[in-house]
Motif scaffolding. Structure first.
Motif, PDB file in Angstrom:
ATOM      1  N   GLN A 206       0.831  -1.194   0.000  1.00 23.94           N
ATOM      2  CA  GLN A 206       0.000   0.000   0.000  1.00 23.94           C
ATOM      3  C   GLN A 206       0.871   1.252   0.000  1.00 23.94           C
ATOM      4  O   GLN A 206       2.018   1.242   0.451  1.00 23.94           O
ATOM      5  CB  GLN A 206      -0.938   0.009   1.212  1.00 23.94           C
ATOM      6  CG  GLN A 206      -1.846  -1.211   1.272  1.00 23.94           C
ATOM      7  CD  GLN A 206      -2.741  -1.183   2.489  1.00 23.94           C
ATOM      8  OE1 GLN A 206      -3.887  -0.762   2.417  1.00 23.94           O
ATOM      9  NE2 GLN A 206      -2.206  -1.638   3.618  1.00 23.94           N
ATOM     10  N   THR A 294      -5.445   9.416   2.246  1.00 27.02           N
ATOM     11  CA  THR A 294      -5.636   8.816   0.922  1.00 27.02           C
ATOM     12  C   THR A 294      -4.600   7.715   0.748  1.00 27.02           C
ATOM     13  O   THR A 294      -3.395   7.960   0.857  1.00 27.02           O
ATOM     14  CB  THR A 294      -5.472   9.862  -0.190  1.00 27.02           C
ATOM     15  OG1 THR A 294      -6.394  10.933   0.043  1.00 27.02           O
ATOM     16  CG2 THR A 294      -5.749   9.247  -1.548  1.00 27.02           C
ATOM     17  N   LEU A 296      -3.385   4.208  -1.560  1.00 27.44           N
ATOM     18  CA  LEU A 296      -3.451   3.379  -2.775  1.00 27.44           C
ATOM     19  C   LEU A 296      -3.207   1.927  -2.392  1.00 27.44           C
ATOM     20  O   LEU A 296      -2.235   1.620  -1.697  1.00 27.44           O
ATOM     21  CB  LEU A 296      -2.417   3.830  -3.810  1.00 27.44           C
ATOM     22  CG  LEU A 296      -2.515   5.283  -4.311  1.00 27.44           C
ATOM     23  CD1 LEU A 296      -1.411   5.559  -5.323  1.00 27.44           C
ATOM     24  CD2 LEU A 296      -3.878   5.551  -4.930  1.00 27.44           C
ATOM     25  N   GLN A 300      -3.333  -0.160  -7.109  1.00 27.78           N
ATOM     26  CA  GLN A 300      -3.209   1.276  -7.394  1.00 27.78           C
ATOM     27  C   GLN A 300      -4.568   1.983  -7.447  1.00 27.78           C
ATOM     28  O   GLN A 300      -4.734   2.991  -8.132  1.00 27.78           O
ATOM     29  CB  GLN A 300      -2.448   1.499  -8.707  1.00 27.78           C
ATOM     30  CG  GLN A 300      -1.025   0.978  -8.705  1.00 27.78           C
ATOM     31  CD  GLN A 300      -0.181   1.652  -7.621  1.00 27.78           C
ATOM     32  OE1 GLN A 300      -0.113   2.870  -7.545  1.00 27.78           O
ATOM     33  NE2 GLN A 300       0.443   0.840  -6.774  1.00 27.78           N
ATOM     34  N   GLU A 301      -5.529   1.445  -6.718  1.00 21.91           N
ATOM     35  CA  GLU A 301      -6.830   2.098  -6.594  1.00 21.91           C
ATOM     36  C   GLU A 301      -6.833   2.972  -5.347  1.00 21.91           C
ATOM     37  O   GLU A 301      -6.379   2.559  -4.284  1.00 21.91           O
ATOM     38  CB  GLU A 301      -7.942   1.053  -6.512  1.00 21.91           C
ATOM     39  CG  GLU A 301      -8.113   0.233  -7.781  1.00 21.91           C
ATOM     40  CD  GLU A 301      -9.268  -0.746  -7.662  1.00 21.91           C
ATOM     41  OE1 GLU A 301      -9.905  -0.759  -6.584  1.00 21.91           O
ATOM     42  OE2 GLU A 301      -9.534  -1.477  -8.626  1.00 21.91           O
ATOM     43  N   ALA A 302      -7.353   4.218  -5.475  1.00 20.59           N
ATOM     44  CA  ALA A 302      -7.340   5.183  -4.383  1.00 20.59           C
ATOM     45  C   ALA A 302      -8.516   4.945  -3.442  1.00 20.59           C
ATOM     46  O   ALA A 302      -9.646   4.701  -3.879  1.00 20.59           O
ATOM     47  CB  ALA A 302      -7.393   6.600  -4.937  1.00 20.59           C
TER      48      ALA A 302
END
Length: 368
Positions: A206, A294, A296, A300-302
């Protein structure tokens, strides 16, 4: 005021009511009015009034303020209407140029505290009115704003509630854990709030993009209804801060271990940028401290994480006197001081537990 100069001097800068409106006792607001007359003036009456001032701020469907107050306490400081002339000449000589007029008001304990919101404002002021006879300007007015504050009644429970530490912790889907640490969950206005934010990864792969802190003010007006019959609500961001961590090779920070961030927020001044916490029959105001991050994931999804905790905004005087009623043990006869030398050894021997034989002898003595 042209040739009439008025100064309003109060013994205290504000009115402090202790306890809820149903239990708070009245308070006295006293002071004096200083008048300086620069030329001869026929003064007939001088009055002082403690009154509420309210004005609409924003727009409501009813077109009027949803909260208001009509309090007015008036006191006559000087009255010459009953004399033969109906006035007194001030300022004709140096002896009559300066005047000091004391006043005192009994403020009721159920008075609504000062508040300035989008649904209406309630403020208070001392208004001095000078009336004269003759041609030209016959009335002079001078005002001074007086905030009315309400603090908890002095008690052990209130002191413990105001001294409670700020602690909040939560985890997101077993992947990331958020934690907030602070000195106190009750802070005054015009204050620099320090909070430690801890971001702890529970899974690998992450990335931390940013960390932020935000203070929200939530207002619910109970006396104003929408067309659906619900109370009107509003929420505003008062202040916020944000940190974007960077690593040596990345524009973000890989979450490989626990990360700590010391964040600061500048709490605004009361009645200008923030309101005190309150819960009355007409309005409810609360505050919320929000930690945002925030992250990831491995794909790589926020994901926008959020951890919120209630934060009390109280007057400074509430925190200064919160421990006044806590019990003190300074005069307890059970206290013992540590001494040096032989006195310390004798004192220590008195603190040893009794032996078995001494306990048996004591019980046998009581039995006889």
């Amino acid at each position: 005021m042209l040739y009439v100069h008025t100064s309003i001097l109060t013994d205290s800068p504000c009115v402090v009511l202790r306890g809820m409106s149903s239990e708070a006792s009245g308070q006295a607001l006293s002071g004096r009015v200083m008048l300086r007359i620069c030329r001869s003036l026929k003064v007939s009456q001088v009055t002082a009034a403690f009154q509420s001032t309210y004005a609409q701020k924003g727009s409501l469907w009813s077109g009027q303020s949803a909260i208001y107050d009509n309090t007015k306490l008036e006191q006559v400081l000087f009255d010459a209407n009953s004399t033969s002339l109906g006035y007194a000449v001030w300022g004709a000589s140096a002896q009559t140029a300066m005047h000091e007029l004391p006043f005192s008001f009994a403020i009721p304990g159920n008075l609504h505290e000062s508040v300035y919101t989008a649904f209406g404002n309630i403020g208070y002021e001392i208004k001095v009115t000078i009336r004269s006879c003759g041609f030209g300007i016959n009335t002079w007015v001078q005002s001074l704003r007086i905030p009315v504050l309400r603090v908890p009644k002095d008690s052990v429970l209130a002191a413990l509630a105001l001294s409670e530490a700020l602690r909040a912790q939560a985890d997101w889907l077993g992947a990331v854990e958020l934690q907030m640490l602070g000195d106190s969950a009750a802070v005054p206005d015009d204050f620099k709030l320090g909070v430690r934010a801890i971001i702890r990864p529970l899974l690998k792969g992450q990335i931390l993009v940013d960390v932020g802190l935000r203070l929200l003010e939530n207002t619910r007006c109970k006396s104003a209804m929408s067309r659906f019959g619900d109370s009107l609500n509003s929420s505003a961001v008062l202040c916020q801060t944000q940190i974007k961590p960077r690593s040596e090779f990345w524009q973000a920070q890989p979450l490989e271990h626990e990360h700590c961030f010391d964040l600061e927020l500048d709490i605004p001044v009361a009645f200008r940028g923030i309101q005190y916490d309150m819960d009355t029959a007409r309005i409810h105001i609360s505050h919320e401290l929000v930690l945002m991050a925030t992250v990831l994931d491995s794909k790589q999804e926020a994901h926008y994480l959020r951890l919120a905790v209630p934060l009390q905004i109280v007057p400074k005087i509430a925190l200064e006197t919160s421990f006044a009623e806590l019990p003190a043990y300074a005069k307890s006869s059970k206290d013992r001081l540590l001494l040096n030398g032989e006195e310390a050894q004798r004192s220590a021997s008195l603190l040893l537990p009794p032996s078995y034989q001494a306990t048996i002898d004591s019980r046998n003595t009581l039995a006889v």
